[in-house]
Design an enzyme around this catalytic site. Structure first.
Site, PDB file in Angstrom:
ATOM      1  N   TRP A 130       1.557  -0.653   4.217  1.00  0.00           N
ATOM      2  CA  TRP A 130       1.417  -0.367   2.784  1.00  0.00           C
ATOM      3  C   TRP A 130       0.149  -0.982   2.215  1.00  0.00           C
ATOM      4  O   TRP A 130      -0.514  -0.367   1.383  1.00  0.00           O
ATOM      5  CB  TRP A 130       2.661  -0.820   2.018  1.00  0.00           C
ATOM      6  CG  TRP A 130       3.876  -0.023   2.405  1.00  0.00           C
ATOM      7  CD1 TRP A 130       5.014  -0.501   2.976  1.00  0.00           C
ATOM      8  CD2 TRP A 130       4.076   1.401   2.282  1.00  0.00           C
ATOM      9  NE1 TRP A 130       5.899   0.527   3.214  1.00  0.00           N
ATOM     10  CE2 TRP A 130       5.354   1.694   2.805  1.00  0.00           C
ATOM     11  CE3 TRP A 130       3.287   2.448   1.799  1.00  0.00           C
ATOM     12  CZ2 TRP A 130       5.869   2.999   2.842  1.00  0.00           C
ATOM     13  CZ3 TRP A 130       3.785   3.743   1.834  1.00  0.00           C
ATOM     14  CH2 TRP A 130       5.055   4.006   2.350  1.00  0.00           C
ATOM     15  N   ASP A 149       2.014  -5.125  -5.167  1.00  0.00           N
ATOM     16  CA  ASP A 149       2.941  -4.031  -4.889  1.00  0.00           C
ATOM     17  C   ASP A 149       4.264  -4.701  -4.532  1.00  0.00           C
ATOM     18  O   ASP A 149       4.388  -5.323  -3.483  1.00  0.00           O
ATOM     19  CB  ASP A 149       2.401  -3.203  -3.710  1.00  0.00           C
ATOM     20  CG  ASP A 149       3.395  -2.140  -3.231  1.00  0.00           C
ATOM     21  OD1 ASP A 149       4.491  -2.010  -3.824  1.00  0.00           O
ATOM     22  OD2 ASP A 149       3.055  -1.439  -2.250  1.00  0.00           O
ATOM     23  N   LYS A 155      13.641   1.404  -3.841  1.00  0.00           N
ATOM     24  CA  LYS A 155      14.081   0.390  -2.880  1.00  0.00           C
ATOM     25  C   LYS A 155      15.106  -0.533  -3.551  1.00  0.00           C
ATOM     26  O   LYS A 155      16.240  -0.593  -3.138  1.00  0.00           O
ATOM     27  CB  LYS A 155      12.899  -0.446  -2.355  1.00  0.00           C
ATOM     28  CG  LYS A 155      11.680   0.328  -1.826  1.00  0.00           C
ATOM     29  CD  LYS A 155      11.960   1.192  -0.671  1.00  0.00           C
ATOM     30  CE  LYS A 155      10.816   1.885   0.041  1.00  0.00           C
ATOM     31  NZ  LYS A 155       9.457   1.800  -0.370  1.00  0.00           N
TER      32      LYS A 155
HETATM   33  C1  LIG Z   1       8.103   2.515   0.019  1.00  0.00           C
HETATM   34  C2  LIG Z   1       6.905   1.712  -0.310  1.00  0.00           C
HETATM   35  C3  LIG Z   1       5.754   2.295  -0.867  1.00  0.00           C
HETATM   36  C4  LIG Z   1       5.623   3.787  -1.097  1.00  0.00           C
HETATM   37  O1  LIG Z   1       6.264   4.152  -2.232  1.00  0.00           O
HETATM   38  P1  LIG Z   1       6.239   5.668  -2.780  1.00  0.00           P
HETATM   39  O2  LIG Z   1       7.100   5.525  -3.988  1.00  0.00           O
HETATM   40  O3  LIG Z   1       6.811   6.532  -1.712  1.00  0.00           O
HETATM   41  O4  LIG Z   1       4.856   6.007  -3.117  1.00  0.00           O
HETATM   42  C5  LIG Z   1       4.703   1.469  -1.188  1.00  0.00           C
HETATM   43  N1  LIG Z   1       4.751   0.146  -0.979  1.00  0.00           N
HETATM   44  C6  LIG Z   1       5.831  -0.450  -0.425  1.00  0.00           C
HETATM   45  C7  LIG Z   1       5.835  -1.924  -0.210  1.00  0.00           C
HETATM   46  C8  LIG Z   1       6.938   0.317  -0.080  1.00  0.00           C
HETATM   47  O5  LIG Z   1       8.010  -0.269   0.460  1.00  0.00           O
END
Ligand SMILES: *Cc1c(COP(=O)(O)O)cnc(C)c1O
Length: 361
Positions: free
Chosen positions: A102, A172, A196
């Site tokens: 990521w 993030d 998540k």
């Molecule tokens: C799942 C995830 C993403 C991607 O998220 P999307 O909503 O599919 O764009 C980005 N960063 C992390 C840490 C993730 O777990």
């Protein structure tokens, strides 16, 4: 219906209370005679819900006046692009700390629109740990430092966030947002795809420091500017109303359950149980992650062979424990145990793991 324990990494398990509330309110929401999915986003009941959801994020984290909560679309993946477009000035650069896929995707997007550098990485160790502060090579002139707080695929997680001096910190937090109390006011921007830890897919929670927006690039399409959404409280255009409604239900559940302190205690207990099983069977299970970097959200582990891993995933699923296959890019097994996972689900998995090791070891 048989009981299923859902260990998928995302979209992921939601609290039963949040779903039951949605079920009860589905056909007649707050006496409107309509579902929340059918009502104008300009209506009074929706407006109240929208602001309640924003306030819950703010209250749970103790945000100060300068931090604004946004509900955006496009997932965390759009934030990979919006952050650099907004905040790296012409001729400037941003620092990215690399902890796996990521962060790599975030850096790649930044480099499409501006200049960005790797300010630290654990790639030499296969991303099995979080880089230490003394390994970071931070540029004091960077526009910001970006990190991924929990690495969903690798199963690593930051415990103490790095010191970045006067350089704004951006994170993030898609896979560990709201799992524990932390000083969110230290961050200039936080983003988290809801699917998540805080809701369904379709909405991304963003927290932005308003005073930082004064430095943002204003020469951008309207929808790609944070200021558009701040000025209109995320109601510039139609928001993902139903997803925000479910996020509200999840946040209300977190609050009613004792807030972030209770979430943290529960998460540490659940993760401790699974890592404990792994460590007590060293000839069978192996966690590739360094102990001080282990995630309490995504527990990643290996078995002695890929055949046994496939058998483990299949037998677990037959027993009602689904979603235990590791991410396709790394293989192995992964149990995602976000806020919504009840300790009973973890107990069921721990019992299955012990039994599986005994039979196949
Ligand atoms: C799942 C995830 C993403 C991607 O998220 P999307 O909503 O599919 O764009 C980005 N960063 C992390 C840490 C993730 O777990």
């Amino acid at each position: 219906m048989s009981k299923v324990w859902n260990f998928y990494a995302g979209p992921a398990k939601l609290p039963q209370e949040a779903l039951k509330r949605a079920q009860a309110e589905m056909l007649d929401w707050e006496g409107t005679g309509m579902s929340v999915a059918e009502i104008s986003h300009r209506s009074k009941p929706y407006d109240a819900l929208h602001h309640e959801a924003m306030s819950l994020v703010s209250d749970l984290l103790g945000l100060d006046e300068d931090h604004h909560v946004l509900f955006l679309q496009g997932g965390a993946s759009l934030q990979f692009a919006m952050v650099p477009m907004s905040f790296i000035p012409a001729g400037g650069s941003a620092d990215y700390i690399m902890t796996g896929s990521w962060s790599e995707k975030a850096l790649k997007e930044a480099r499409i629109v501006a200049s960005a550098r790797e300010a630290g990485t654990s790639e030499a160790d296969g991303f099995t740990r979080i880089p230490r502060q003394d390994e970071l090579d931070l540029d004091p002139a960077a526009a910001y430092v970006h990190l991924t707080s929990n690495n969903t695929i690798r199963g690593t997680q930051w415990r103490d966030f790095p010191e970045t001096g006067d350089v704004p910190l951006v994170a993030d937090m898609s896979s560990d947002f709201l799992w524990r109390p932390f000083d969110a006011n230290r961050f200039s921007l936080i983003y988290a795809g809801a699917q998540k830890n805080v809701g369904p897919a379709g909405v991304t929670v963003v927290i932005v420091r308003k005073s930082w927006l004064e430095k943002a690039n204003s020469n951008l399409p309207t929808l790609l500017k944070y200021s558009t959404h701040v000025n209109k409280d995320s109601l510039y255009n139609t928001p993902p109303c139903f997803a925000i409604y479910l996020v509200r239900n999840v946040l209300a559940w977190i609050q009613a359950s004792g807030g972030l302190t209770a979430m943290e205690e529960r998460a540490n207990g659940k993760a401790g149980r699974l890592y404990g099983v792994i460590e007590s069977h060293p000839d069978f299970y192996r966690c590739p992650v360094a102990p001080d970097s282990r995630s309490v959200m995504n527990v990643v582990f290996r078995l002695p062979s890929e055949e046994l891993e496939a058998k483990f995933v299949a037998e677990a699923a037959a027993g009602g424990m689904v979603g235990l296959k590791g991410h396709r890019s790394v293989g192995g097994c992964r149990a995602s145990i976000y806020n919504a996972m009840e300790p009973e689900g973890v107990e069921a998995l721990a019992g299955f793991m012990e039994e599986f090791a005994r039979k196949n070891g």
